[in-house]
Design an enzyme around this catalytic site. Structure first.
Site, PDB file in Angstrom:
ATOM      1  N   ILE A 160     -53.769 -18.608  27.299  1.00 62.54           N
ATOM      2  CA  ILE A 160     -53.008 -19.842  27.416  1.00 62.54           C
ATOM      3  C   ILE A 160     -51.581 -19.583  26.965  1.00 62.54           C
ATOM      4  CG2 ILE A 160     -52.842 -22.253  26.668  1.00 62.54           C
ATOM      5  CD1 ILE A 160     -55.863 -22.088  25.969  1.00 62.54           C
ATOM      6  N   SER A 161     -50.589 -19.957  27.772  1.00 67.52           N
ATOM      7  CA  SER A 161     -49.172 -19.844  27.425  1.00 67.52           C
ATOM      8  C   SER A 161     -48.806 -18.391  27.120  1.00 67.52           C
ATOM      9  CB  SER A 161     -48.830 -20.784  26.267  1.00 67.52           C
ATOM     10  OG  SER A 161     -47.442 -20.854  26.046  1.00 67.52           O
TER      11      SER A 161
END
Length: 434
Positions: A160-161
């Site tokens: 994520i990210s």
């Protein structure tokens, strides 16, 4: 002649022990110490592992092994976001519960530098064995493979990210390690590159770094020069209102990975699996297409939500208790050329088996440019004559040994576009082009 005197049994035993003592001492001195042996971790809990191998950037390794871990399990590397940690990724996502259900092992790398962001910017991070975070993560995978005899054909990355950016980096640096990846709110491989030691690239974050598919693909290929084997499949997710890593990065990721995998940028399938979602698949129409992209309308940077990991698991092929269908062959490369005149052309396609096993029986899928129609061919049977075509081997060329090639050809009419076909798949597996 006097009878032969026999030595007493006690004397024989004493001599035998005396001979064995030095040998036993030598064996004891050469045996590996207990600390050098790899041991398993407690099941069904998050455990930190230390001393797992080369770790130039001092990452921490956490691992979750389910109580019902399968023999030769798959491995998922779940990479956290900036300011996050391995334990936060463990408690805040569904990967551990999915592992408990399906029997695979989850690795949670954890950053120790102050930013808590992964290095996706430095020259060291963007090349295989470069001496930064990817090297430490590769060591974590090697530890799990040693300890649990993990299936090296079923290793996956997700994040994520910052973890999504690292997912792109891992698949670029180590295409021979990973089978697929799923990146939630990330950027293409190499987009965040800097040379001044900074971890942040404002141009990339703002969505203003735009390249051609070939340029993006070249960045990936430069991470492991000379590599010609199969490449991992990629699933990317992005929200249209992402103000941290702007939405144009989503399209650039698609351009990059379709080029790397040698498939068309024109979707083979488009649908809406959930309200506000648009899913496009490239190079195939099923759950394991070479590239899958999910756009979330009106959603910002923090798009990860319940159920998304399960969709990534389906893309990986791990939503069953055992190994999913293995691609056959392990790798392929296609070279296609055309020679045109007026409204006709001749096409030539060479298939090379870059895998390690002999292929017996093959079907080559490809997409003809609009306006082209095959009128006759050799080396294979072709159906249909236009659009998404499948070429099936002839009786005399159905076997392709490792490193061997087969050439087939066709004649076609065209209405102005005489380009070579694209989106090659061999028995359902995407092929590299060139």
């Amino acid at each position: 002649m006097p009878p032969t005197r026999r030595r007493p049994l006690r004397t024989l035993l004493t001599a035998l022990v005396a001979a064995l003592v030095p040998l036993l001492a030598a064996l004891t001195l050469t045996a590996p110490p207990a600390a050098a042996r790899t041991t398993a971790v407690p099941a069904a809990t998050l455990t930190e592992v230390t001393g797992f191998g080369e770790n130039p950037s001092n990452l921490q390794m956490y691992v979750h092994v389910p109580a019902g871990v399968t023999a030769h399990p798959a491995v998922v590397v779940a990479v956290h976001y900036c300011t996050g940690s391995g334990p936060a990724m463990y408690s805040g996502t569904e990967w551990a519960s999915l592992a408990d259900r399906h029997g695979f092992v989850v690795i949670y790398p954890s950053v120790t530098r102050a930013s808590k962001c992964f290095d996706v910017s430095s020259p060291q991070a963007l090349r295989r064995g470069g001496g930064s975070d990817p090297v430490g993560i590769k060591s974590m995978i090697d530890w799990v493979v040693r300890t649990y005899a993990a299936d090296t054909s079923r290793i996956y990355a997700t994040g994520i990210s910052s973890g999504a950016m690292m997912t792109n980096v891992l698949l670029g640096d180590y295409p021979d390690v990973f089978a697929a990846g799923a990146a939630f709110s990330g950027v293409p491989f190499g987009c965040f590159a800097t040379t001044d030691g900074s971890e942040w690239n404002s141009a990339c974050a703002g969505g203003t770094v735009i390249h051609t598919p070939q340029q993006w693909g070249d960045l990936v290929r430069a991470a492991y020069p000379g590599y010609t084997g199969p490449r991992p499949r990629m699933q990317v997710w992005h929200g249209t209102e992402d103000t941290t890593l702007r939405y144009p990065n989503f399209g650039e990721e698609i351009k990059q990975w379709t080029d790397v995998l040698g498939v068309s940028q024109t979707p083979a399938a488009t649908d809406s699996p959930q309200s506000g979602w648009t899913r496009t698949r490239y190079g195939g129409t099923g759950d394991r297409a070479p590239v899958e992209a999910i756009s979330l309308q009106g959603v910002g940077h923090n798009l990860y939500g319940s159920g998304m990991a399960a969709r990534a698991l389906t893309f990986f092929g791990l939503d069953t208790s055992g190994p999913g269908p293995q691609p056959q062959p392990a790798g392929c490369r296609v070279k296609a050329t055309t020679s045109a005149w007026n409204t006709g052309l001749t096409g030539s396609v060479t298939i090379t088996n870059t895998g390690t096993s002999t292929l017996t029986g093959w079907q080559l899928g490809f997409t003809l440019p609009a306006g082209q129609t095959i009128t006759n061919g050799w080396g294979a049977s072709y159906a249909p004559a236009s659009g998404a075509v499948t070429a099936t081997n002839a009786s005399y060329n159905g076997t392709i040994a490792p490193s061997a090639s087969v050439t087939l050809g066709y004649q076609a009419t065209h209405t102005g576009n005489s380009s070579a076909p694209s989106a090659f798949t061999l028995n359902g597996t995407a092929c590299a082009v060139g």
